[in-house]
Write a protein that holds these residues in place. Structure first.
Motif, PDB file in Angstrom:
ATOM      1  N   GLN A 231      24.814 -25.608 -78.966  1.00 12.01           N
ATOM      2  CA  GLN A 231      23.488 -26.161 -79.245  1.00 12.01           C
ATOM      3  C   GLN A 231      22.419 -25.071 -79.140  1.00 12.01           C
ATOM      4  OE1 GLN A 231      22.534 -29.607 -76.885  1.00 12.01           O
ATOM      5  NE2 GLN A 231      20.319 -29.319 -77.150  1.00 12.01           N
ATOM      6  N   ARG A 232      22.539 -24.223 -78.140  1.00 11.82           N
ATOM      7  CA  ARG A 232      21.540 -23.159 -77.958  1.00 11.82           C
ATOM      8  C   ARG A 232      21.633 -22.114 -79.067  1.00 11.82           C
ATOM      9  NH1 ARG A 232      22.903 -23.365 -71.605  1.00 11.82           N
ATOM     10  NH2 ARG A 232      21.256 -24.825 -70.987  1.00 11.82           N
ATOM     11  N   ILE A 233      22.856 -21.785 -79.472  1.00 13.97           N
ATOM     12  CA  ILE A 233      23.006 -20.821 -80.572  1.00 13.97           C
ATOM     13  C   ILE A 233      22.439 -21.417 -81.853  1.00 13.97           C
ATOM     14  CG2 ILE A 233      24.671 -19.577 -82.005  1.00 13.97           C
ATOM     15  CD1 ILE A 233      26.460 -19.359 -79.494  1.00 13.97           C
ATOM     16  N   GLU A 234      22.693 -22.714 -82.062  1.00 18.06           N
ATOM     17  CA  GLU A 234      22.168 -23.391 -83.247  1.00 18.06           C
ATOM     18  C   GLU A 234      20.637 -23.349 -83.250  1.00 18.06           C
ATOM     19  OE1 GLU A 234      20.683 -26.605 -83.822  1.00 18.06           O
ATOM     20  OE2 GLU A 234      21.083 -26.691 -85.969  1.00 18.06           O
ATOM     21  N   SER A 235      20.031 -23.535 -82.077  1.00 20.61           N
ATOM     22  CA  SER A 235      18.566 -23.516 -82.010  1.00 20.61           C
ATOM     23  C   SER A 235      18.012 -22.109 -82.230  1.00 20.61           C
ATOM     24  CB  SER A 235      18.089 -24.059 -80.663  1.00 20.61           C
ATOM     25  OG  SER A 235      18.441 -23.169 -79.606  1.00 20.61           O
ATOM     26  N   LEU A 236      18.824 -21.082 -81.940  1.00 22.03           N
ATOM     27  CA  LEU A 236      18.376 -19.703 -82.150  1.00 22.03           C
ATOM     28  C   LEU A 236      18.248 -19.353 -83.630  1.00 22.03           C
ATOM     29  CD1 LEU A 236      20.392 -17.820 -79.364  1.00 22.03           C
ATOM     30  CD2 LEU A 236      17.925 -18.231 -79.415  1.00 22.03           C
ATOM     31  N   GLN A 237      18.738 -20.251 -84.494  1.00 24.33           N
ATOM     32  CA  GLN A 237      18.584 -20.028 -85.937  1.00 24.33           C
ATOM     33  C   GLN A 237      17.125 -20.150 -86.375  1.00 24.33           C
ATOM     34  OE1 GLN A 237      22.382 -21.518 -88.307  1.00 24.33           O
ATOM     35  NE2 GLN A 237      21.833 -23.009 -86.741  1.00 24.33           N
ATOM     36  N   THR A 238      16.295 -20.646 -85.487  1.00 30.62           N
ATOM     37  CA  THR A 238      14.856 -20.713 -85.769  1.00 30.62           C
ATOM     38  C   THR A 238      14.077 -19.694 -84.942  1.00 30.62           C
ATOM     39  OG1 THR A 238      14.528 -22.413 -84.058  1.00 30.62           O
ATOM     40  CG2 THR A 238      15.024 -23.171 -86.308  1.00 30.62           C
ATOM     41  N   HIS A 239      14.794 -18.758 -84.327  1.00 32.79           N
ATOM     42  CA  HIS A 239      14.144 -17.738 -83.489  1.00 32.79           C
ATOM     43  C   HIS A 239      13.240 -16.850 -84.336  1.00 32.79           C
ATOM     44  CE1 HIS A 239      13.714 -14.464 -80.532  1.00 32.79           C
ATOM     45  NE2 HIS A 239      14.137 -15.321 -79.624  1.00 32.79           N
ATOM     46  N   GLN A 240      12.121 -16.431 -83.765  1.00 34.48           N
ATOM     47  CA  GLN A 240      11.166 -15.617 -84.520  1.00 34.48           C
ATOM     48  C   GLN A 240      11.684 -14.219 -84.831  1.00 34.48           C
ATOM     49  OE1 GLN A 240       7.681 -15.342 -82.056  1.00 34.48           O
ATOM     50  NE2 GLN A 240       8.712 -14.210 -80.428  1.00 34.48           N
ATOM     51  N   ASN A 241      12.660 -13.758 -84.040  1.00 32.45           N
ATOM     52  CA  ASN A 241      13.240 -12.438 -84.309  1.00 32.45           C
ATOM     53  C   ASN A 241      14.313 -12.558 -85.389  1.00 32.45           C
ATOM     54  OD1 ASN A 241      15.549 -10.329 -83.653  1.00 32.45           O
ATOM     55  ND2 ASN A 241      13.636  -9.440 -82.914  1.00 32.45           N
ATOM     56  N   PHE A 242      14.197 -11.761 -86.429  1.00 30.46           N
ATOM     57  CA  PHE A 242      15.107 -11.875 -87.566  1.00 30.46           C
ATOM     58  C   PHE A 242      16.548 -11.537 -87.188  1.00 30.46           C
ATOM     59  CE2 PHE A 242      17.015 -10.054 -91.512  1.00 30.46           C
ATOM     60  CZ  PHE A 242      17.027 -11.227 -92.258  1.00 30.46           C
ATOM     61  N   GLU A 243      16.733 -10.529 -86.311  1.00 30.32           N
ATOM     62  CA  GLU A 243      18.085 -10.138 -85.911  1.00 30.32           C
ATOM     63  C   GLU A 243      18.768 -11.258 -85.125  1.00 30.32           C
ATOM     64  OE1 GLU A 243      19.758  -7.412 -86.821  1.00 30.32           O
ATOM     65  OE2 GLU A 243      18.024  -6.975 -88.094  1.00 30.32           O
ATOM     66  N   VAL A 244      18.013 -11.930 -84.259  1.00 26.30           N
ATOM     67  CA  VAL A 244      18.565 -13.066 -83.518  1.00 26.30           C
ATOM     68  C   VAL A 244      18.933 -14.186 -84.487  1.00 26.30           C
ATOM     69  CG1 VAL A 244      18.037 -14.885 -81.840  1.00 26.30           C
ATOM     70  CG2 VAL A 244      17.339 -12.530 -81.373  1.00 26.30           C
TER      71      VAL A 244
ATOM     72  N   LEU B 248      22.987 -17.472 -86.928  1.00 24.05           N
ATOM     73  CA  LEU B 248      23.441 -18.111 -88.164  1.00 24.05           C
ATOM     74  C   LEU B 248      24.879 -17.721 -88.489  1.00 24.05           C
ATOM     75  CD1 LEU B 248      22.778 -19.787 -90.705  1.00 24.05           C
ATOM     76  CD2 LEU B 248      21.948 -17.661 -91.769  1.00 24.05           C
ATOM     77  N   ALA B 249      25.193 -16.433 -88.327  1.00 25.18           N
ATOM     78  CA  ALA B 249      26.547 -15.956 -88.624  1.00 25.18           C
ATOM     79  C   ALA B 249      27.579 -16.614 -87.707  1.00 25.18           C
ATOM     80  CB  ALA B 249      26.598 -14.436 -88.482  1.00 25.18           C
ATOM     81  N   LEU B 250      27.241 -16.767 -86.419  1.00 27.51           N
ATOM     82  CA  LEU B 250      28.171 -17.408 -85.486  1.00 27.51           C
ATOM     83  C   LEU B 250      28.399 -18.871 -85.837  1.00 27.51           C
ATOM     84  CD1 LEU B 250      27.224 -16.089 -81.918  1.00 27.51           C
ATOM     85  CD2 LEU B 250      29.426 -15.874 -83.057  1.00 27.51           C
ATOM     86  N   ILE B 251      27.335 -19.590 -86.127  1.00 34.48           N
ATOM     87  CA  ILE B 251      27.472 -21.006 -86.475  1.00 34.48           C
ATOM     88  C   ILE B 251      28.276 -21.162 -87.763  1.00 34.48           C
ATOM     89  CG2 ILE B 251      26.207 -23.076 -87.182  1.00 34.48           C
ATOM     90  CD1 ILE B 251      26.080 -22.494 -84.187  1.00 34.48           C
ATOM     91  N   ASP B 252      27.938 -20.351 -88.761  1.00 37.79           N
ATOM     92  CA  ASP B 252      28.642 -20.450 -90.051  1.00 37.79           C
ATOM     93  C   ASP B 252      30.127 -20.150 -89.909  1.00 37.79           C
ATOM     94  OD1 ASP B 252      26.479 -21.232 -91.465  1.00 37.79           O
ATOM     95  OD2 ASP B 252      26.066 -19.295 -92.404  1.00 37.79           O
ATOM     96  N   LYS B 253      30.452 -19.145 -89.092  1.00 30.71           N
ATOM     97  CA  LYS B 253      31.844 -18.705 -89.018  1.00 30.71           C
ATOM     98  C   LYS B 253      32.700 -19.585 -88.130  1.00 30.71           C
ATOM     99  CE  LYS B 253      34.735 -14.621 -88.358  1.00 30.71           C
ATOM    100  NZ  LYS B 253      34.756 -13.161 -88.114  1.00 30.71           N
TER     101      LYS B 253
ATOM    102  N   GLY C 155      20.019 -29.922 -91.368  1.00 23.74           N
ATOM    103  CA  GLY C 155      21.056 -29.064 -90.793  1.00 23.74           C
ATOM    104  C   GLY C 155      22.044 -29.858 -89.977  1.00 23.74           C
ATOM    105  N   PHE C 156      23.033 -29.202 -89.491  1.00 23.64           N
ATOM    106  CA  PHE C 156      24.070 -29.854 -88.708  1.00 23.64           C
ATOM    107  C   PHE C 156      23.602 -30.110 -87.281  1.00 23.64           C
ATOM    108  CE2 PHE C 156      27.182 -29.669 -91.893  1.00 23.64           C
ATOM    109  CZ  PHE C 156      27.138 -28.440 -92.536  1.00 23.64           C
ATOM    110  N   GLN C 157      24.066 -31.205 -86.720  1.00 22.23           N
ATOM    111  CA  GLN C 157      23.787 -31.523 -85.327  1.00 22.23           C
ATOM    112  C   GLN C 157      25.084 -31.405 -84.538  1.00 22.23           C
ATOM    113  OE1 GLN C 157      20.657 -32.117 -84.321  1.00 22.23           O
ATOM    114  NE2 GLN C 157      20.084 -31.712 -86.468  1.00 22.23           N
ATOM    115  N   PHE C 158      25.000 -30.787 -83.361  1.00 21.55           N
ATOM    116  CA  PHE C 158      26.216 -30.556 -82.566  1.00 21.55           C
ATOM    117  C   PHE C 158      26.113 -31.264 -81.227  1.00 21.55           C
ATOM    118  CE2 PHE C 158      25.625 -27.004 -85.398  1.00 21.55           C
ATOM    119  CZ  PHE C 158      26.851 -26.927 -86.033  1.00 21.55           C
TER     120      PHE C 158
END
Length: 523
Positions: A463-476, A481-486, A520-523
């Protein structure tokens, strides 16, 4: 798992040298205000207002401890040595005050060059001693104040005094040169260029007074200090045998300053680290990690930590000398700075190949690192937790599936999930890198993957990684996103089933991928 498979999930494009972090990268800096660190400069202060040890006390002697600077200047211009001596001694007492010594006033009065000239009075050791003391205290001030002493020509004269037959004069010269060398790399090199090192090393004798030896060791450590640029290789090679001798001393102050010197010499490139290793000093340095005095442990740990930022071979030598034995106590130390420094050192060992990672496991340190990661150690400190994040992620970067499984079994997933909520962007990126490595390795074994995924869900990691997809830092954002997708998207979970051809009486048909749910997906 094959070596090729290990390389597939290792941090791409990174080897152990890239993963190891020099001290600047973790912002562990030496500062004058940090009391645990060796001081750059010192004033010579006494409480009993002594006269020169070369002069007999006179019961009728004046007790004046202050004069107007104009009067002091007048006395210094006298042809009477007794008058000159009184002026210099009173100046020394004025500059030896515990608080607010009038260093700036003495400089502004133009008296410094007069004190420097007195250093040439080889016919009067008492005058030399008092003048050297005055200049020592002036040189203990700011960088600009130290430069005034240097520009007045004091350094070559102090070097001459290193061979004075009077021990007190000699010791004061050592102290003054230590203050000057401690100002920075330029004045350190200036002192070395005037030939101070040879006579300084020659003072180290078996029957030397312990206070004198402490001053020599402190000055030597200042001659090792600063790395932009570092001292010349020839000077380092000359200093190291002396440090190898001093590190066998039982005096804690001598040991502390010796280890500080080694910490400066190892804070640099691998060839600099190798000079220290080649001196054979590791055999004496590493046991000091278990010394009862924090003032000895701190610099010895810093030196050892610097060495393991080097090559795999250099790190291996530290392991072979049984250094990991001492880290159980260091990682559970009551002093936060020790825990932080120890965890940083371990992070540079876990950055190595799987054999060095296994050494950390065999030493029983993994549960302790996880405790630091959780903040469970006695010296709770977020800086230590950040170092533990690096230690764990480095561990996952080149380890085998079995080693990853061990890490997971020891409970690493829970604190990693909780730390995803920190505000430190760099640490979040390092954590995401660690999760990527763990999940990639775990994907080779169904049972391990199941445990990892379950724990991540239970501790709200997904859930926390999913929420980081809206993080203001582009690298984060990209990493999350890559972790959730994979690993956690419905698309990746059902990819095989959806895309596999289905046999029918009319041949093979292919499923159409489902569209993404709104929001988006909900976990």
């Amino acid at each position: 798992m094959s070596e090729n498979r290990i390389q597939n999930f290792k941090n791409r494009g990174k080897d152990s040298n890239a993963l190891r972090r020099m001290r600047n990268d973790v912002t562990i800096q030496l500062r004058k205000t940090n009391r645990e660190n060796q001081v750059l400069k010192r004033r010579n202060i006494t409480e009993d207002e002594p006269v020169s040890p070369l002069q007999e006390r006179n019961s009728q002697q004046q007790t004046v401890t202050q004069l107007p600077l104009a009067t002091i200047e007048e006395y210094l211009k006298s042809n009477d040595d007794k008058v000159i001596f009184e002026a210099v001694q009173i100046s020394r007492k004025m500059l030896s005050k515990q608080r607010n010594p009038p260093i700036k006033d003495f400089i502004a009065s133009g008296l410094v060059s007069m004190f420097v000239a007195i250093l040439e009075r080889f016919d009067n050791a008492s005058l030399q001693f008092e003048a050297a003391w005055v200049l020592t205290n002036i040189a203990s001030g700011s960088s600009d104040e130290t430069k005034v002493v240097v520009e007045a020509g004091a350094v070559p004269r102090f070097v001459k005094l290193l061979t004075s037959p009077q021990p007190q004069v000699c010791e004061q010269a050592v102290w003054a040169l230590g203050n000057i060398a401690g100002d920075g790399p330029n004045l350190r090199n200036f002192v070395l260029a005037h030939g101070a090192l040879g006579p300084l090393l020659g003072l180290i004798q078996l029957d030397i007074n312990i206070q004198f030896l402490r001053n020599i060791t402190w000055t030597l450590s200042n001659l090792c200090r600063n790395k932009n640029p570092p001292p010349e290789t020839a000077a380092v090679e000359q200093i190291l045998p002396a440090l190898a001798h001093l590190i066998k001393c039982t005096d804690k102050e001598v040991l502390s300053d010796t280890c500080w010197g080694l910490s400066y010499l190892t804070d640099g490139t691998n060839d600099r680290i190798q000079l220290v290793i080649d001196s054979g000093i590791l055999l004496s340095l590493i046991p000091l990690l278990g010394h009862p005095e924090v003032n000895v442990v701190t610099p010895s740990l810093r030196a050892v930590g610097n060495i393991v930022t080097g090559s795999d071979d250099q790190t291996q030598l530290v392991i072979q000398h049984n250094a990991l034995f001492y880290f159980k106590n260091l990682l559970t130390h009551s002093k936060a700075s020790i825990v932080k420094e120890a965890t940083w050192a371990i992070s540079n060992i876990t950055a190595g190949p799987k054999e060095q990672i296994q050494s950390v496991i065999n030493a029983g340190l993994v549960p302790l690192i996880i405790d630091v990661l959780k903040g469970n150690n006695s010296a709770r400190d977020f800086k230590s937790q950040k170092e533990a994040v690096w230690a764990i992620t480095n561990f996952t970067s080149a380890s085998t599936t079995e080693q990853i499984d061990f890490l997971v079994q020891k409970g690493v997933i829970e604190p990693m999930c909780h730390l995803l909520e920190v505000k430190d962007t760099k640490i979040i990126l390092v954590l995401l890198d660690g999760f990527k490595n763990i999940l990639t390795a775990a994907s080779n074994t169904d049972t391990v993957m199941e445990v990892v995924c379950n724990e991540m869900h239970e501790n709200e990691g997904v859930q926390r990684i999913e929420s980081l997809q809206t993080h203001q830092n582009f690298e984060v954002y990209k990493a999350a996103l890559a972790l959730i997708d994979k690993f956690f998207s419905e698309e990746s979970a059902e990819e095989t089933e959806e895309m596999a051809p289905e046999a029918t009486s009319k041949g093979f048909t292919f499923g159409t991928p489902q569209s993404l749910p709104v929001g988006g997906f909900q976990f």
